[in-house]
Design a protein around this motif. Structure first.
Motif, PDB file in Angstrom:
ATOM      1  N   ASP A   1       8.763 -11.455   7.912  1.00 57.34           N
ATOM      2  CA  ASP A   1       8.003 -10.258   7.578  1.00 57.34           C
ATOM      3  C   ASP A   1       8.279  -9.902   6.116  1.00 57.34           C
ATOM      4  O   ASP A   1       9.386 -10.111   5.615  1.00 57.34           O
ATOM      5  CB  ASP A   1       8.431  -9.113   8.496  1.00 57.34           C
ATOM      6  N   PHE A   2       7.273  -9.361   5.427  1.00 53.40           N
ATOM      7  CA  PHE A   2       7.459  -9.120   3.996  1.00 53.40           C
ATOM      8  C   PHE A   2       8.613  -8.157   3.731  1.00 53.40           C
ATOM      9  O   PHE A   2       9.340  -8.310   2.736  1.00 53.40           O
ATOM     10  CB  PHE A   2       6.173  -8.574   3.360  1.00 53.40           C
ATOM     11  N   ALA A   3       8.806  -7.177   4.581  1.00 56.29           N
ATOM     12  CA  ALA A   3       9.941  -6.268   4.402  1.00 56.29           C
ATOM     13  C   ALA A   3      11.255  -7.044   4.465  1.00 56.29           C
ATOM     14  O   ALA A   3      12.203  -6.762   3.710  1.00 56.29           O
ATOM     15  CB  ALA A   3       9.916  -5.170   5.461  1.00 56.29           C
ATOM     16  N   ASP A   4      11.337  -8.044   5.353  1.00 60.16           N
ATOM     17  CA  ASP A   4      12.538  -8.879   5.420  1.00 60.16           C
ATOM     18  C   ASP A   4      12.690  -9.740   4.172  1.00 60.16           C
ATOM     19  O   ASP A   4      13.811 -10.001   3.711  1.00 60.16           O
ATOM     20  CB  ASP A   4      12.484  -9.770   6.660  1.00 60.16           C
ATOM     21  N   ARG A   5      11.556 -10.185   3.614  1.00 58.52           N
ATOM     22  CA  ARG A   5      11.627 -10.952   2.366  1.00 58.52           C
ATOM     23  C   ARG A   5      12.237 -10.118   1.249  1.00 58.52           C
ATOM     24  O   ARG A   5      13.015 -10.615   0.432  1.00 58.52           O
ATOM     25  CB  ARG A   5      10.228 -11.421   1.955  1.00 58.52           C
ATOM     26  N   VAL A   6      11.889  -8.843   1.201  1.00 55.24           N
ATOM     27  CA  VAL A   6      12.485  -7.955   0.195  1.00 55.24           C
ATOM     28  C   VAL A   6      13.998  -7.895   0.386  1.00 55.24           C
ATOM     29  O   VAL A   6      14.769  -7.989  -0.575  1.00 55.24           O
ATOM     30  CB  VAL A   6      11.863  -6.554   0.280  1.00 55.24           C
ATOM     31  N   VAL A   7      14.425  -7.764   1.636  1.00 52.55           N
ATOM     32  CA  VAL A   7      15.862  -7.708   1.925  1.00 52.55           C
ATOM     33  C   VAL A   7      16.541  -9.021   1.530  1.00 52.55           C
ATOM     34  O   VAL A   7      17.640  -9.028   0.962  1.00 52.55           O
ATOM     35  CB  VAL A   7      16.096  -7.387   3.413  1.00 52.55           C
ATOM     36  N   HIS A   8      15.895 -10.154   1.810  1.00 46.45           N
ATOM     37  CA  HIS A   8      16.463 -11.450   1.434  1.00 46.45           C
ATOM     38  C   HIS A   8      16.655 -11.534  -0.082  1.00 46.45           C
ATOM     39  O   HIS A   8      17.680 -12.033  -0.573  1.00 46.45           O
ATOM     40  CB  HIS A   8      15.558 -12.590   1.897  1.00 46.45           C
ATOM     41  N   HIS A   9      15.653 -11.055  -0.840  1.00 50.24           N
ATOM     42  CA  HIS A   9      15.748 -11.118  -2.299  1.00 50.24           C
ATOM     43  C   HIS A   9      16.784 -10.130  -2.839  1.00 50.24           C
ATOM     44  O   HIS A   9      17.251 -10.303  -3.964  1.00 50.24           O
ATOM     45  CB  HIS A   9      14.377 -10.857  -2.926  1.00 50.24           C
ATOM     46  N   TRP A  10      17.112  -9.121  -2.079  1.00 54.13           N
ATOM     47  CA  TRP A  10      18.219  -8.239  -2.455  1.00 54.13           C
ATOM     48  C   TRP A  10      19.568  -8.876  -2.115  1.00 54.13           C
ATOM     49  O   TRP A  10      20.529  -8.801  -2.895  1.00 54.13           O
ATOM     50  CB  TRP A  10      18.091  -6.893  -1.723  1.00 54.13           C
ATOM     51  N   LEU A  11      19.654  -9.539  -0.965  1.00 61.16           N
ATOM     52  CA  LEU A  11      20.924 -10.057  -0.463  1.00 61.16           C
ATOM     53  C   LEU A  11      21.358 -11.345  -1.147  1.00 61.16           C
ATOM     54  O   LEU A  11      22.515 -11.475  -1.573  1.00 61.16           O
ATOM     55  CB  LEU A  11      20.818 -10.288   1.047  1.00 61.16           C
ATOM     56  N   VAL A  12      20.446 -12.322  -1.252  1.00 62.25           N
ATOM     57  CA  VAL A  12      20.837 -13.661  -1.682  1.00 62.25           C
ATOM     58  C   VAL A  12      21.447 -13.690  -3.078  1.00 62.25           C
ATOM     59  O   VAL A  12      22.454 -14.378  -3.295  1.00 62.25           O
ATOM     60  CB  VAL A  12      19.639 -14.632  -1.565  1.00 62.25           C
ATOM     61  N   PRO A  13      20.907 -12.975  -4.077  1.00 57.59           N
ATOM     62  CA  PRO A  13      21.571 -13.003  -5.388  1.00 57.59           C
ATOM     63  C   PRO A  13      23.025 -12.534  -5.341  1.00 57.59           C
ATOM     64  O   PRO A  13      23.868 -13.040  -6.094  1.00 57.59           O
ATOM     65  CB  PRO A  13      20.713 -12.049  -6.240  1.00 57.59           C
TER      66      PRO A  13
ATOM     67  N   ALA B   1       0.821  -1.208   0.000  1.00 54.59           N
ATOM     68  CA  ALA B   1       0.000   0.000   0.000  1.00 54.59           C
ATOM     69  C   ALA B   1       0.860   1.266   0.000  1.00 54.59           C
ATOM     70  O   ALA B   1       0.456   2.298  -0.542  1.00 54.59           O
ATOM     71  CB  ALA B   1      -0.939  -0.014   1.202  1.00 54.59           C
ATOM     72  N   ARG B   2       2.037   1.188   0.616  1.00 59.92           N
ATOM     73  CA  ARG B   2       2.973   2.319   0.629  1.00 59.92           C
ATOM     74  C   ARG B   2       4.376   1.807   0.273  1.00 59.92           C
ATOM     75  O   ARG B   2       5.345   2.023   1.001  1.00 59.92           O
ATOM     76  CB  ARG B   2       2.981   3.006   2.001  1.00 59.92           C
ATOM     77  N   TRP B   3       4.450   1.124  -0.865  1.00 61.65           N
ATOM     78  CA  TRP B   3       5.677   0.430  -1.197  1.00 61.65           C
ATOM     79  C   TRP B   3       6.853   1.382  -1.406  1.00 61.65           C
ATOM     80  O   TRP B   3       7.980   1.058  -1.030  1.00 61.65           O
ATOM     81  CB  TRP B   3       5.464  -0.439  -2.429  1.00 61.65           C
TER      82      TRP B   3
END
Length: 453
Positions: free
Chosen positions: A125-137, A85-87
């Motif tokens: 948490d979804f915000a952490d999922r975003v961080v994971h998808h930034w970090l893992v690659p 909603a406030r991405w």
């Protein structure tokens, strides 16, 4: 010709004051790049893909790409909808936290999955999922060249089906050459809960230093590993009865302070491969076991000599205890290849491959439950959504069977569930029929074309 006008602070659309450098503008509130030249305050310098900018600071572009990856193919949760909603604001906040070394994991959501056996799943948490998808690659770019070819879990171009095909090849090579052969199949005891995070961090840290990784990658990786996964807190989404189905030693809350990674995290899947890479390298390069493969913590060695496998078993047990602080499950299988290798939902034999009995039993149970609710005599009564659901179940099972010899199994399934072909035929439904029960005869027309409803 009208002269372009720019606000103070931006001298032109592609120029930075005093520098001949490209720059681009992002306006996160709409699809217009610079809001028709009315708002050029968000100018940022463009960088090449894979190039670190500003001493390794994370960019909004990188987080935006990670956000899209975290959303892809997922059923939106309430947590994700709140973030979406406030991405733009949330991505900017994540950028600030990461670049100022203040990012920390948030509380996770815990629920219990009962198949194939009861276990805890910790959804970040979804915000952490975003961080994971930034970090893992970024971590994968460092580690992928080091991994052995025959590690198949959570890697691009690999997967369970590729692992099974590779195992079939190993079995045919040994059995065809010697007309016999043996296999050693091992599994790590309570693997994710037994991972020693300080040992893992030392391994990861050495590689990050050697690769000259940016400080942001160091900080986020260390933040994920330095404390217990439940330190930020946890929200339980299962009943006490469901939680009691999970054995106490399998619960993350009962691990030691220095042990454990949460099942259900993208980062945990990657770190699991990193942790067991030492074992992979040991088996391949020290023991010289040519026909070895691993999927998560389940690994198999195929060889023509039983005595050699027994020797390797003892060396592997000693290695994982000293180097990784792990132990093997008591269920150690050292058997002839003709007995069949029960691996990833299949039983692989030298001459053929069958689907595992438990997979067939679960499929039959699901179909029987759907039949009880929706099939009466020679008629199916179901909504379009319920028909799509059973189509997905059948497609998943058929996809699994595709990698085995299942002609007799398919014949038996069609005989037990004669309505299955009619229920899984491809159909188009008018949107006004959504939510309404539709009657379909079990004896469907032979025509395989799509039929409108």
């Amino acid at each position: 010709m009208t002269n372009p006008r720019y606000q103070q602070g931006c001298t032109g659309p592609l120029q930075e004051p005093g520098k001949n450098a490209a720059r681009w503008v992002v306006n996160f509130n709409n699809g217009n790049v610079n809001d028709n030249n009315r708002n050029n305050n968000a100018c940022v310098r463009a960088v090449r893909a894979g190039e670190y900018h500003g001493g390794g600071e994370v960019t909004l572009q990188a987080l935006h790409t990670a956000w899209l990856a975290a959303r892809k193919g997922k059923q939106p949760s309430r947590n994700q909808l709140t973030f979406d909603a406030r991405w733009a604001d949330n991505l900017i906040q994540l950028q600030e936290l990461i670049n100022t070394d203040r990012w920390q994991p948030r509380p996770s959501a815990c629920f219990v999955a009962e198949r194939p056996k009861a276990r805890e799943i910790h959804a970040p948490d979804f915000a952490d999922r975003v961080v994971h998808h930034w970090l893992v690659p970024q971590l994968e770019a460092i580690w992928e060249p080091k991994f052995i070819h025959d590690s198949y879990a959570n890697r691009r171009g690999k997967g369970s089906h590729a692992a099974v095909e590779r195992l079939k090849k190993f079995v045919r090579q040994v059995h065809g050459g010697q007309n016999g052969g043996w296999y050693l199949q091992l599994d790590i005891h309570n693997f994710f809960n037994s991972i020693h995070r300080p040992t893992l961090w030392r391994t990861v840290k050495r590689s990050l230093e050697k690769a000259a990784a940016p400080d942001t990658v160091f900080q986020v990786t260390h933040a994920l590993l330095r404390r217990h996964p439940l330190h930020p807190g946890v929200h339980h989404h299962s009943t006490q009865a469901e939680r009691n189905l999970v054995p106490k030693h399998k619960r993350l809350e009962n691990t030691g302070a220095a042990c454990g990674l949460p099942i259900g995290n993208l980062s945990s899947q990657f770190f699991a491969n990193v942790y067991l890479d030492k074992l992979d390298q040991f088996v391949k390069h020290t023991l010289k076991a040519r026909r070895y493969l691993r999927y998560v913590d389940d690994f198999v060695i195929v060889h023509h000599d039983r005595q050699q496998l027994e020797t390797w078993l003892n060396e592997i047990q000693s290695f994982i205890a000293l180097e990784l602080r792990l132990s093997l499950k008591p269920d150690i299988r050292l058997k002839p290849l003709t007995d069949g290798i029960d691996f990833l939902g299949y039983v692989v034999r030298p001459t053929h491959t069958l689907v595992r009995k438990r997979v067939v039993a679960h499929a039959k149970q699901t179909l029987a439950q759907w039949q009880h609710r929706h099939v009466n005599d020679s008629q199916i009564t179901a909504t379009p959504a319920e028909l799509r659901n059973i189509q997905a179940v059948a497609a998943s099972f058929n996809g699994h069977c595709h990698h085995a010899n299942t002609h007799r199994l398919h014949a038996a399934m069609n005989q037990q569930f004669p309505w299955l072909n009619a229920a899984t035929r491809r159909r188009k439904f008018h949107h006004q029929l959504e939510g309404r029960a539709i009657a379909i005869p079990v004896i469907a027309p032979m025509d395989s074309k799509r039929e409108p409803a």
